[in-house]
Design a protein around this motif. Structure first.
Motif, PDB file in Angstrom:
ATOM      1  N   CYS A   1       6.435   9.220   6.492  1.00  0.00           N
ATOM      2  CA  CYS A   1       5.336   8.347   6.057  1.00  0.00           C
ATOM      3  C   CYS A   1       4.386   9.079   5.124  1.00  0.00           C
ATOM      4  N   ARG A   2       4.048  10.323   5.456  1.00  0.00           N
ATOM      5  CA  ARG A   2       3.139  11.099   4.603  1.00  0.00           C
ATOM      6  C   ARG A   2       3.730  11.319   3.214  1.00  0.00           C
ATOM      7  N   GLN A   3       5.030  11.618   3.149  1.00  0.00           N
ATOM      8  CA  GLN A   3       5.675  11.849   1.856  1.00  0.00           C
ATOM      9  C   GLN A   3       5.612  10.595   0.987  1.00  0.00           C
ATOM     10  N   ALA A   4       5.868   9.443   1.578  1.00  0.00           N
ATOM     11  CA  ALA A   4       5.816   8.201   0.804  1.00  0.00           C
ATOM     12  C   ALA A   4       4.405   7.944   0.300  1.00  0.00           C
ATOM     13  N   MET A   5       3.402   8.190   1.141  1.00  0.00           N
ATOM     14  CA  MET A   5       2.017   7.968   0.732  1.00  0.00           C
ATOM     15  C   MET A   5       1.586   8.976  -0.324  1.00  0.00           C
ATOM     16  N   LYS A   6       2.029  10.215  -0.218  1.00  0.00           N
ATOM     17  CA  LYS A   6       1.680  11.252  -1.201  1.00  0.00           C
ATOM     18  C   LYS A   6       2.273  10.897  -2.567  1.00  0.00           C
ATOM     19  N   ARG A   7       3.515  10.416  -2.589  1.00  0.00           N
ATOM     20  CA  ARG A   7       4.138  10.042  -3.861  1.00  0.00           C
ATOM     21  C   ARG A   7       3.349   8.936  -4.555  1.00  0.00           C
TER      22      ARG A   7
ATOM     23  N   CYS B   1       6.490   0.035   0.527  1.00  0.00           N
ATOM     24  CA  CYS B   1       7.610   0.152   1.456  1.00  0.00           C
ATOM     25  C   CYS B   1       7.828   1.638   1.724  1.00  0.00           C
ATOM     26  N   VAL B   2       7.768   2.034   2.982  1.00  0.00           N
ATOM     27  CA  VAL B   2       7.945   3.440   3.348  1.00  0.00           C
ATOM     28  C   VAL B   2       9.368   3.886   3.057  1.00  0.00           C
ATOM     29  N   ASP B   3      10.337   2.994   3.171  1.00  0.00           N
ATOM     30  CA  ASP B   3      11.738   3.371   3.004  1.00  0.00           C
ATOM     31  C   ASP B   3      12.158   3.557   1.547  1.00  0.00           C
ATOM     32  N   CYS B   4      11.811   2.609   0.670  1.00  0.00           N
ATOM     33  CA  CYS B   4      12.275   2.702  -0.724  1.00  0.00           C
ATOM     34  C   CYS B   4      11.144   2.945  -1.719  1.00  0.00           C
ATOM     35  N   GLU B   5       9.889   3.044  -1.237  1.00  0.00           N
ATOM     36  CA  GLU B   5       8.711   3.317  -2.054  1.00  0.00           C
ATOM     37  C   GLU B   5       8.422   2.234  -3.090  1.00  0.00           C
ATOM     38  N   HIS B   6       8.958   1.049  -2.887  1.00  0.00           N
ATOM     39  CA  HIS B   6       8.700  -0.078  -3.773  1.00  0.00           C
ATOM     40  C   HIS B   6       7.304  -0.629  -3.494  1.00  0.00           C
ATOM     41  N   ILE B   7       6.567  -0.938  -4.546  1.00  0.00           N
ATOM     42  CA  ILE B   7       5.242  -1.524  -4.398  1.00  0.00           C
ATOM     43  C   ILE B   7       5.320  -2.972  -4.861  1.00  0.00           C
ATOM     44  N   SER B   8       4.873  -3.867  -3.997  1.00  0.00           N
ATOM     45  CA  SER B   8       4.942  -5.281  -4.346  1.00  0.00           C
ATOM     46  C   SER B   8       3.795  -6.025  -3.687  1.00  0.00           C
ATOM     47  N   GLU B   9       3.651  -7.261  -4.065  1.00  0.00           N
ATOM     48  CA  GLU B   9       2.636  -8.095  -3.435  1.00  0.00           C
ATOM     49  C   GLU B   9       3.143  -8.480  -2.046  1.00  0.00           C
ATOM     50  N   ALA B  10       2.297  -8.265  -1.036  1.00  0.00           N
ATOM     51  CA  ALA B  10       2.695  -8.534   0.339  1.00  0.00           C
ATOM     52  C   ALA B  10       2.693 -10.033   0.589  1.00  0.00           C
ATOM     53  N   THR B  11       3.878 -10.610   0.646  1.00  0.00           N
ATOM     54  CA  THR B  11       3.988 -12.037   0.912  1.00  0.00           C
ATOM     55  C   THR B  11       4.646 -12.296   2.260  1.00  0.00           C
ATOM     56  N   GLY B  12       5.096 -11.264   2.915  1.00  0.00           N
ATOM     57  CA  GLY B  12       5.745 -11.409   4.216  1.00  0.00           C
ATOM     58  C   GLY B  12       5.791 -10.066   4.914  1.00  0.00           C
ATOM     59  N   TYR B  13       6.650  -9.965   5.887  1.00  0.00           N
ATOM     60  CA  TYR B  13       6.762  -8.743   6.669  1.00  0.00           C
ATOM     61  C   TYR B  13       7.879  -7.824   6.180  1.00  0.00           C
ATOM     62  N   ARG B  14       8.570  -8.196   5.118  1.00  0.00           N
ATOM     63  CA  ARG B  14       9.708  -7.402   4.662  1.00  0.00           C
ATOM     64  C   ARG B  14       9.585  -7.044   3.184  1.00  0.00           C
ATOM     65  N   CYS B  15      10.134  -5.895   2.833  1.00  0.00           N
ATOM     66  CA  CYS B  15      10.152  -5.444   1.438  1.00  0.00           C
ATOM     67  C   CYS B  15      11.113  -6.343   0.651  1.00  0.00           C
ATOM     68  N   PRO B  16      10.702  -6.852  -0.511  1.00  0.00           N
ATOM     69  CA  PRO B  16      11.597  -7.721  -1.286  1.00  0.00           C
ATOM     70  C   PRO B  16      12.778  -6.956  -1.898  1.00  0.00           C
ATOM     71  N   ARG B  17      12.655  -5.636  -2.042  1.00  0.00           N
ATOM     72  CA  ARG B  17      13.731  -4.856  -2.639  1.00  0.00           C
ATOM     73  C   ARG B  17      14.804  -4.487  -1.615  1.00  0.00           C
ATOM     74  N   CYS B  18      14.391  -3.850  -0.488  1.00  0.00           N
ATOM     75  CA  CYS B  18      15.387  -3.333   0.456  1.00  0.00           C
ATOM     76  C   CYS B  18      15.433  -4.084   1.779  1.00  0.00           C
ATOM     77  N   GLY B  19      14.462  -4.975   2.028  1.00  0.00           N
ATOM     78  CA  GLY B  19      14.457  -5.748   3.263  1.00  0.00           C
ATOM     79  C   GLY B  19      13.853  -5.034   4.461  1.00  0.00           C
ATOM     80  N   SER B  20      13.324  -3.826   4.256  1.00  0.00           N
ATOM     81  CA  SER B  20      12.736  -3.057   5.347  1.00  0.00           C
ATOM     82  C   SER B  20      11.457  -3.720   5.849  1.00  0.00           C
ATOM     83  N   ALA B  21      11.178  -3.531   7.134  1.00  0.00           N
ATOM     84  CA  ALA B  21       9.935  -4.047   7.715  1.00  0.00           C
ATOM     85  C   ALA B  21       8.857  -2.975   7.743  1.00  0.00           C
ATOM     86  N   SER B  22       9.110  -1.829   7.112  1.00  0.00           N
ATOM     87  CA  SER B  22       8.166  -0.707   7.134  1.00  0.00           C
ATOM     88  C   SER B  22       7.244  -0.753   5.921  1.00  0.00           C
TER      89      SER B  22
END
Length: 169
Positions: free
Chosen positions: A104-110, A134-155
């Motif tokens: 989590c720290r690495q994703a936030m630092k990036r 998204c902690v998993d793929c580092e994609h930044i998007s508008e939060a419209t739900g509980y999942r990342c639109p790129r990878c589907g992660s809930a993180s």
């Protein structure tokens, strides 16, 4: 607070992890709580005791309530680690928490190092208040739900919280 929770808290302090929130209420409507939580990272730790003496966590109704809580946490983007008494006593719990916190720290630092990329949507520039990382793929998007639109992660983490949090938290 159980003696296992006290022991896990000592392990967390001794290895230099940020202090967790205790008995953190994560759901807006239900009274569910995590034993330990790092809300900025959306990471939680639960100590499931009484597994060999037919405690609440392994009996039918208690097990079903725990499953409902776990599923709600995942749908809200939380990463929840569950630990048995043996794992807490052996120190394996701390290693798992350290590994997840490091991710989590690495994703936030990036995100902090790169800055927020200029993102345009049909309605204009992405609003920071609604942006999610998204902690998993580092994609930044508008939060419209509980999942990342790129990878589907809930993180997902709130980008405004990530950028505004104090160092060392």
């Amino acid at each position: 607070m159980s003696c296992l929770e006290n022991l896990l808290e000592q392990h967390i302090k001794s290895c230099g992890l940020p202090s967790p929130a205790r008995e953190y209420r994560f759901h807006p409507k239900r009274r569910w709580r995590f034993d330990f939580a790092w809300p900025v990272y959306k990471v939680a730790a639960e100590v499931d005791g009484g597994i060999y003496c037919r405690g609440r966590h392994v009996r039918g109704a208690g097990f079903e309530r725990d499953a409902e809580k776990r599923n709600a946490a995942v749908m809200a983007g939380w990463r929840v680690l569950h630990f048995t008494p043996r794992l807490v006593k052996s120190g394996a719990a701390v290693q798992a928490i350290e590994s997840l916190m490091r991710t989590c720290r690495q994703a936030m630092k990036r995100v902090k190092d790169k800055g927020i990329p200029e993102m345009r949507k049909a309605g204009g520039i992405l609003r920071l208040q609604r942006a999610a990382l998204c902690v998993d793929c580092e994609h930044i998007s508008e939060a419209t739900g509980y999942r990342c639109p790129r990878c589907g992660s809930a993180s997902l983490l709130s980008l405004a919280r990530v950028l505004n949090r104090k160092e060392g938290a």
